[in-house]
Design a protein around this motif. Sequence first.
Motif, PDB file in Angstrom:
ATOM      1  N   ILE A 118      13.491  44.404  31.546  1.00  0.00           N
ATOM      2  CA  ILE A 118      14.854  44.527  32.069  1.00  0.00           C
ATOM      3  C   ILE A 118      14.772  44.807  33.564  1.00  0.00           C
ATOM      4  N   GLN A 119      15.463  43.994  34.329  1.00  0.00           N
ATOM      5  CA  GLN A 119      15.424  44.091  35.788  1.00  0.00           C
ATOM      6  C   GLN A 119      16.320  45.222  36.294  1.00  0.00           C
ATOM      7  N   MET A 120      15.924  45.790  37.430  1.00  0.00           N
ATOM      8  CA  MET A 120      16.734  46.841  38.056  1.00  0.00           C
ATOM      9  C   MET A 120      18.035  46.237  38.563  1.00  0.00           C
ATOM     10  N   GLY A 121      19.114  46.992  38.458  1.00  0.00           N
ATOM     11  CA  GLY A 121      20.398  46.551  38.964  1.00  0.00           C
ATOM     12  C   GLY A 121      20.489  46.726  40.468  1.00  0.00           C
ATOM     13  N   GLU A 122      21.572  46.247  41.033  1.00  0.00           N
ATOM     14  CA  GLU A 122      21.749  46.309  42.484  1.00  0.00           C
ATOM     15  C   GLU A 122      21.775  47.755  42.992  1.00  0.00           C
ATOM     16  N   ASP A 123      22.515  48.628  42.300  1.00  0.00           N
ATOM     17  CA  ASP A 123      22.617  50.017  42.743  1.00  0.00           C
ATOM     18  C   ASP A 123      21.264  50.725  42.678  1.00  0.00           C
ATOM     19  N   GLU A 124      20.531  50.511  41.580  1.00  0.00           N
ATOM     20  CA  GLU A 124      19.214  51.119  41.442  1.00  0.00           C
ATOM     21  C   GLU A 124      18.264  50.625  42.526  1.00  0.00           C
ATOM     22  N   THR A 125      18.328  49.338  42.800  1.00  0.00           N
ATOM     23  CA  THR A 125      17.449  48.744  43.808  1.00  0.00           C
ATOM     24  C   THR A 125      17.754  49.309  45.187  1.00  0.00           C
ATOM     25  N   LYS A 126      19.041  49.383  45.529  1.00  0.00           N
ATOM     26  CA  LYS A 126      19.408  49.929  46.840  1.00  0.00           C
ATOM     27  C   LYS A 126      19.007  51.393  46.972  1.00  0.00           C
ATOM     28  N   GLY A 152      13.160  38.458  45.752  1.00  0.00           N
ATOM     29  CA  GLY A 152      13.962  37.590  46.609  1.00  0.00           C
ATOM     30  C   GLY A 152      15.289  38.238  46.966  1.00  0.00           C
ATOM     31  N   ARG A 153      15.954  38.791  45.950  1.00  0.00           N
ATOM     32  CA  ARG A 153      17.227  39.476  46.203  1.00  0.00           C
ATOM     33  C   ARG A 153      16.987  40.784  46.934  1.00  0.00           C
ATOM     34  N   ALA A 154      15.917  41.469  46.581  1.00  0.00           N
ATOM     35  CA  ALA A 154      15.620  42.759  47.218  1.00  0.00           C
ATOM     36  C   ALA A 154      15.362  42.591  48.704  1.00  0.00           C
ATOM     37  N   SER A 155      14.799  41.466  49.091  1.00  0.00           N
ATOM     38  CA  SER A 155      14.505  41.204  50.493  1.00  0.00           C
ATOM     39  C   SER A 155      15.773  41.269  51.341  1.00  0.00           C
ATOM     40  N   GLY A 156      16.835  40.674  50.846  1.00  0.00           N
ATOM     41  CA  GLY A 156      18.115  40.714  51.566  1.00  0.00           C
ATOM     42  C   GLY A 156      18.657  42.134  51.692  1.00  0.00           C
ATOM     43  N   TRP A 157      18.503  42.902  50.637  1.00  0.00           N
ATOM     44  CA  TRP A 157      18.983  44.289  50.673  1.00  0.00           C
ATOM     45  C   TRP A 157      18.139  45.159  51.610  1.00  0.00           C
ATOM     46  N   VAL A 158      16.828  44.866  51.690  1.00  0.00           N
ATOM     47  CA  VAL A 158      15.978  45.611  52.623  1.00  0.00           C
ATOM     48  C   VAL A 158      16.383  45.287  54.058  1.00  0.00           C
TER      49      VAL A 158
END
Length: 150
Positions: A95-103, A139-145
């Motif tokens: 199960i992948q981390m959600g947006e809030d968890e990732t941020k 890939g998505r995390a890169s944008g958030w970083v």
Amino acid sequence: MLRDDLKQAQISAMKAGEKDRLAAVRLILAKVKDRDIELRTSSKPVEDDALVTEVLQKMAKQRRESIEMYESGGRQELADVEKGELAVIEEFLPIQMGEDETKAAIAAIKAELGAEGMKDMGRVMGELKARHGTVLDMGRASGWVKEALQ
């Protein structure tokens, strides 16, 4: 272990006569075997579940890109095949981390490393991948970083 789950899925798909699912599972197992062969010469051992997860993430990314290209090219029948394979691949991904968890993880790593600007992006991404690589779409995390470091 993921490898055992894949083998069990292959057997159950054979028994149930699910040809599409069987083909997708066999494709996954072939990619994992290819990765095993690549790593035979490597001196650094890799944990088995991490290796399988890495292969699955790469395959999922390839399928998403293919779906996008097929749909933009008007080849819906090929996109549907890719979507079927993607669904099977995602069954085995953790199960992948959600947006809030990732941020939140990005903010914690940023504070821990004292990262302040874009020059620190490589360090933040490296640490993020080391800690959460198996449960995160990099890939998505890169944008958030990038967003966090600006």
